[in-house]
Design an enzyme around this catalytic site. Structure first.
Site, PDB file in Angstrom:
ATOM      1  N   ASP A 106      -7.202  -3.805  14.842  1.00 45.51           N
ATOM      2  CA  ASP A 106      -7.889  -2.861  15.724  1.00 45.51           C
ATOM      3  C   ASP A 106      -7.200  -1.490  15.595  1.00 45.51           C
ATOM      4  O   ASP A 106      -7.061  -0.977  14.490  1.00 45.51           O
ATOM      5  CB  ASP A 106      -7.869  -3.435  17.155  1.00 45.51           C
ATOM      6  N   HIS A 288     -14.007 -10.172  17.408  1.00 39.77           N
ATOM      7  CA  HIS A 288     -13.076  -9.060  17.221  1.00 39.77           C
ATOM      8  C   HIS A 288     -11.610  -9.470  17.262  1.00 39.77           C
ATOM      9  O   HIS A 288     -10.781  -8.878  16.581  1.00 39.77           O
ATOM     10  CB  HIS A 288     -13.340  -8.004  18.299  1.00 39.77           C
TER      11      HIS A 288
END
Length: 317
Positions: A106, A288
């Protein structure tokens, strides 16, 4: 913390103190640095640390500035890519390393990409999870997002309405993180307003939890202590970063592993090989939170790639 996650130390680097979780010092000389994303914590790498130590790596896992018990400078500009990458360079200096392999998820991936551009001689390999290399483009990133995605998109909102989301997340720390760290979330039509603020105020989480209650409690405790502004300030430097990178060679020349989640909402980079010519791409069946949703598969992909990297470096050596 779980019993097998390392105890932290605080290390002074680059004008701040970083809380660092270190394991495998017996493997000194073979460093790997794991960089978390937002709103995360070094603890997000708990599954990978023991396997990397067993594979012969000196594993260094910082809570980056703004997170955990690391420093949280007041000035927004103290969270730009020059400062964030400078922290990692100074961390290498602290341990006496010329270079290391850097792994980022991320926002941590964004920082590792920036580090490889700004300090290429300090990075011998890149592993990026979720967030691919971001082309610089002709328009600053936030301006571009505002034009394409609108004022409510959270990147834009964080910049144009400073303090608003920070306060909502702080008031709803447990529900926000509980609702965010989910997997197998059913697709739903977008609702009006800022999606993350809506998420923080939602009474019922969707999908399935990524973590156990005790694991989630580590994140909740950390953000109840720090608030969210330090991490959100990373977003508030995107256009500044765009300007800082204006004159930098945009090609990542290091060997690179890119790990995508097939159900991640972060867009893949269609032109990745143009900017990262030495890239290998792996896709995992997850959303994610890749290294926490698919810990064994993530670790296996990283270890396999590291073995290839090690073999290639020995051949050259």
């Amino acid at each position: 913390m779980t019993t097998d996650f390392p105890e932290p130390t605080r290390i002074s680097v680059n004008g701040v103190q970083l809380e660092v979780f270190e394991a495998g010092r017996q493997n000194a000389g073979n460093p790997i640095v794991l960089c978390h994303g937002w709103p995360e914590h070094a603890f997000s790498w708990r599954y990978q640390v023991p396997a990397l130590v067993a594979a012969g790596y000196h594993v260094i896992v910082p809570n980056q500035r703004g997170y955990g018990n690391s420093s949280r400078p007041a000035a927004v500009t103290d969270y730009d890519i020059a400062h964030l990458s400078g922290d990692l360079v100074a961390l290498l200096d602290h341990y006496g390393y010329e270079d290391a392999t850097f792994v980022g998820h991320d926002w941590g991936a964004f920082v590792v990409w920036g580090l490889a551009l700004l300090h290429p001689n300090r990075v011998n390999g890149v592993v990026a999870l979720s967030v691919p290399y971001q082309e610089r483009g002709e328009m600053p990133w936030i301006e571009f997002m505002e034009a394409v995605l609108g004022a409510d998109f959270y990147f834009v909102h964080f910049n144009r309405q400073p303090g608003v989301a920070d306060a909502v997340f702080a008031e709803n720390t447990f529900p926000f993180l509980r609702n965010l760290y989910r997997k197998n979330v059913p697709l739903a039509k977008p609702q009006p307003g800022n999606a993350l603020i809506n998420l923080a105020r939602a009474e019922t989480p969707l999908g399935e939890p990524v973590m156990t209650d005790s694991e989630l409690a580590v994140f909740v405790s950390a953000f109840e202590s720090t608030g969210f502004t330090g991490g959100i300030n990373w977003y508030r430097n995107l256009d500044r970063n765009w300007r800082l990178l204006a004159d930098v060679d945009p090609i990542i020349r290091q060997p690179t592993l890119m790990i995508y989640g097939d159900r991640d909402t972060v867009a893949r980079a269609e032109r990745l090989p143009e900017f990262v010519p030495n890239v290998e791409v792996v896709s995992l069946d997850c959303g994610h939170w890749i290294q926490q949703e698919r810990p064994a598969e993530t670790t296996e992909a990283i270890l396999k790639w590291l073995a290839q990297l090690d073999a290639a470096q020995h051949c050259r050596g």
